[in-house]
Motif scaffolding. Sequence first.
Motif, PDB file in Angstrom:
ATOM      1  N   THR A  80       2.128 -10.620 -14.602  1.00 53.74           N
ATOM      2  CA  THR A  80       2.235 -10.991 -13.190  1.00 53.74           C
ATOM      3  C   THR A  80       2.863  -9.899 -12.327  1.00 53.74           C
ATOM      4  O   THR A  80       2.994 -10.076 -11.121  1.00 53.74           O
ATOM      5  N   ASN A  81       3.243  -8.791 -12.925  1.00 54.04           N
ATOM      6  CA  ASN A  81       3.931  -7.745 -12.171  1.00 54.04           C
ATOM      7  C   ASN A  81       3.088  -7.200 -11.022  1.00 54.04           C
ATOM      8  O   ASN A  81       3.590  -7.027  -9.915  1.00 54.04           O
ATOM      9  N   THR A  82       1.805  -6.931 -11.264  1.00 57.58           N
ATOM     10  CA  THR A  82       0.954  -6.382 -10.204  1.00 57.58           C
ATOM     11  C   THR A  82       0.831  -7.369  -9.050  1.00 57.58           C
ATOM     12  O   THR A  82       1.024  -7.009  -7.887  1.00 57.58           O
ATOM     13  N   ALA A  83       0.537  -8.631  -9.352  1.00 54.86           N
ATOM     14  CA  ALA A  83       0.389  -9.638  -8.301  1.00 54.86           C
ATOM     15  C   ALA A  83       1.690  -9.791  -7.518  1.00 54.86           C
ATOM     16  O   ALA A  83       1.682  -9.885  -6.287  1.00 54.86           O
ATOM     17  N   ARG A  84       2.807  -9.802  -8.214  1.00 59.08           N
ATOM     18  CA  ARG A  84       4.095  -9.974  -7.530  1.00 59.08           C
ATOM     19  C   ARG A  84       4.477  -8.738  -6.716  1.00 59.08           C
ATOM     20  O   ARG A  84       5.049  -8.859  -5.633  1.00 59.08           O
ATOM     21  N   SER A  85       4.144  -7.559  -7.187  1.00 57.10           N
ATOM     22  CA  SER A  85       4.451  -6.364  -6.395  1.00 57.10           C
ATOM     23  C   SER A  85       3.546  -6.305  -5.166  1.00 57.10           C
ATOM     24  O   SER A  85       3.993  -5.888  -4.085  1.00 57.10           O
ATOM     25  N   TYR A  86       2.288  -6.755  -5.290  1.00 56.48           N
ATOM     26  CA  TYR A  86       1.422  -6.859  -4.112  1.00 56.48           C
ATOM     27  C   TYR A  86       2.020  -7.863  -3.128  1.00 56.48           C
ATOM     28  O   TYR A  86       2.031  -7.619  -1.926  1.00 56.48           O
ATOM     29  N   ALA A  87       2.490  -8.994  -3.631  1.00 58.25           N
ATOM     30  CA  ALA A  87       3.102 -10.018  -2.764  1.00 58.25           C
ATOM     31  C   ALA A  87       4.315  -9.437  -2.035  1.00 58.25           C
ATOM     32  O   ALA A  87       4.499  -9.689  -0.832  1.00 58.25           O
ATOM     33  N   ASP A  88       5.136  -8.663  -2.723  1.00 57.90           N
ATOM     34  CA  ASP A  88       6.293  -8.032  -2.083  1.00 57.90           C
ATOM     35  C   ASP A  88       5.849  -7.110  -0.942  1.00 57.90           C
ATOM     36  O   ASP A  88       6.416  -7.140   0.151  1.00 57.90           O
ATOM     37  N   SER A  89       4.835  -6.283  -1.206  1.00 54.17           N
ATOM     38  CA  SER A  89       4.350  -5.347  -0.185  1.00 54.17           C
ATOM     39  C   SER A  89       3.733  -6.078   1.003  1.00 54.17           C
ATOM     40  O   SER A  89       3.969  -5.729   2.157  1.00 54.17           O
ATOM     41  N   LEU A  90       2.940  -7.101   0.717  1.00 59.13           N
ATOM     42  CA  LEU A  90       2.307  -7.877   1.782  1.00 59.13           C
ATOM     43  C   LEU A  90       3.349  -8.634   2.605  1.00 59.13           C
ATOM     44  O   LEU A  90       3.236  -8.729   3.832  1.00 59.13           O
ATOM     45  N   ALA A  91       4.364  -9.162   1.933  1.00 54.43           N
ATOM     46  CA  ALA A  91       5.433  -9.870   2.651  1.00 54.43           C
ATOM     47  C   ALA A  91       6.126  -8.939   3.632  1.00 54.43           C
ATOM     48  O   ALA A  91       6.458  -9.337   4.753  1.00 54.43           O
TER      49      ALA A  91
END
Length: 139
Positions: A80-91
């Motif tokens: 889940t690291n990629t999805a969560r890092s994308y979520a951090d950037s998008l947030a």
Amino acid sequence: MTFADERKAIESRLSSNWTTTTIQFENVPFKKPDNNTYIAMFILNGSAEQIDMSGSATTDKHRHIGNIIIQIFVPADTGTNTARSYADSLATIFRAVQFSAGSSGTILCRTPTITRVGVSDGILQTNLDIPFQRDVTYS
């Protein structure tokens, strides 16, 4: 002041600040990338109310409430690291910012939340939900 300008402002904010993956916009032709890594954005409009009663229809302010939903898709079985890092950037792109386009009025984004949706057809989906309000004066 229009819903069309609201869409334009939100889509422009995302596309101007996100180059990591392709973006699927609602009801626009899209070919899923071969690596199954992309994001999709939707605007969900909610309630609206008049928030200022100046006595003139041309100066009264109205508030529209909604949510920007960004779906994050990555290959299953890759963690889940990629999805969560994308979520951090998008947030970061949307958290506590104000912007507008044309006659959209001022769009103010609130604090994003993340939700795990699950795996389907070999793709893990994670959603980022960004509440927003849009204040406009209709003339």
